[in-house]
Scaffold this motif. Structure first.
Motif, PDB file in Angstrom:
ATOM      1  N   ALA A 100      36.237  37.333  41.249  1.00 47.85           N
ATOM      2  CA  ALA A 100      36.596  38.302  42.294  1.00 47.85           C
ATOM      3  C   ALA A 100      37.523  39.406  41.785  1.00 47.85           C
ATOM      4  O   ALA A 100      37.868  40.306  42.550  1.00 47.85           O
ATOM      5  CB  ALA A 100      37.260  37.576  43.465  1.00 47.85           C
ATOM      6  N   ASP A 102      38.765  42.675  40.633  1.00 49.01           N
ATOM      7  CA  ASP A 102      38.176  44.003  40.739  1.00 49.01           C
ATOM      8  C   ASP A 102      39.278  45.041  40.883  1.00 49.01           C
ATOM      9  O   ASP A 102      39.538  45.543  41.975  1.00 49.01           O
ATOM     10  CB  ASP A 102      37.224  44.066  41.934  1.00 49.01           C
ATOM     11  N   GLY A 107      41.086  45.328  44.390  1.00 51.55           N
ATOM     12  CA  GLY A 107      41.114  43.878  44.513  1.00 51.55           C
ATOM     13  C   GLY A 107      42.182  43.276  43.621  1.00 51.55           C
ATOM     14  O   GLY A 107      43.103  43.947  43.172  1.00 51.55           O
TER      15      GLY A 107
END
Length: 141
Positions: A100, A102, A107
């Motif tokens: 995940a 990013d 993120g």
């Protein structure tokens, strides 16, 4: 802007690093740790290595008797209750959080696992940072 950190905590390992009687009440000790970890979520902290980061998410992995530990009402700490062994759950969670990452779209920038377990450290995916319980104990006082 500080880096956004996904913190994954090996609760059993962190509890075991401080001889405060946790073994007499594993469930109570784990519940206290979940409350302490919840207070860290969203905080800006000095990361291992000296940079500054925000604990954008905190994931606590519990196992054994501690699986029944409850986070405080309204908690933001994510509790993962290991079905098998805690180490395998931590490896899975760290890999999930790494996927995940990013930094371009705002993120999470970094995944950091807290454990002193050398065997677990060797099993973590490349790109996952690791620090020992001492760092976390300093943050939680």
């Amino acid at each position: 802007m500080p880096e956004q950190v996904s913190l994954v905590v090996d609760v059993a390992n962190v509890m075991g690093s401080r001889p405060d009687g946790w073994w007499r009440d594993r469930l109570g000790a784990a519940t206290r740790w979940l409350a302490a970890l919840d207070r860290l979520a969203g905080r800006e902290v000095r990361l291992p290595g000296g940079s500054v980061g925000v604990l954008a998410e905190v994931v606590a992995v519990v196992e054994g008797q501690a699986r029944r530990a409850a986070a405080p009402e309204g908690a933001v700490v994510r509790v993962v209750r290991a079905e098998r062994d805690g180490d395998s759950a931590i490896v899975d969670v760290a890999g999930e959080r790494l996927a995940a990452v990013d930094p371009v779209d705002g993120g999470v920038d970094t995944v950091l696992v807290v454990t002193a377990d050398r065997g677990l450290r060797d099993r973590l995916p490349p790109g996952v940072g690791v620090t020992g319980p001492g760092w976390l104990l300093e943050l939680t006082g």
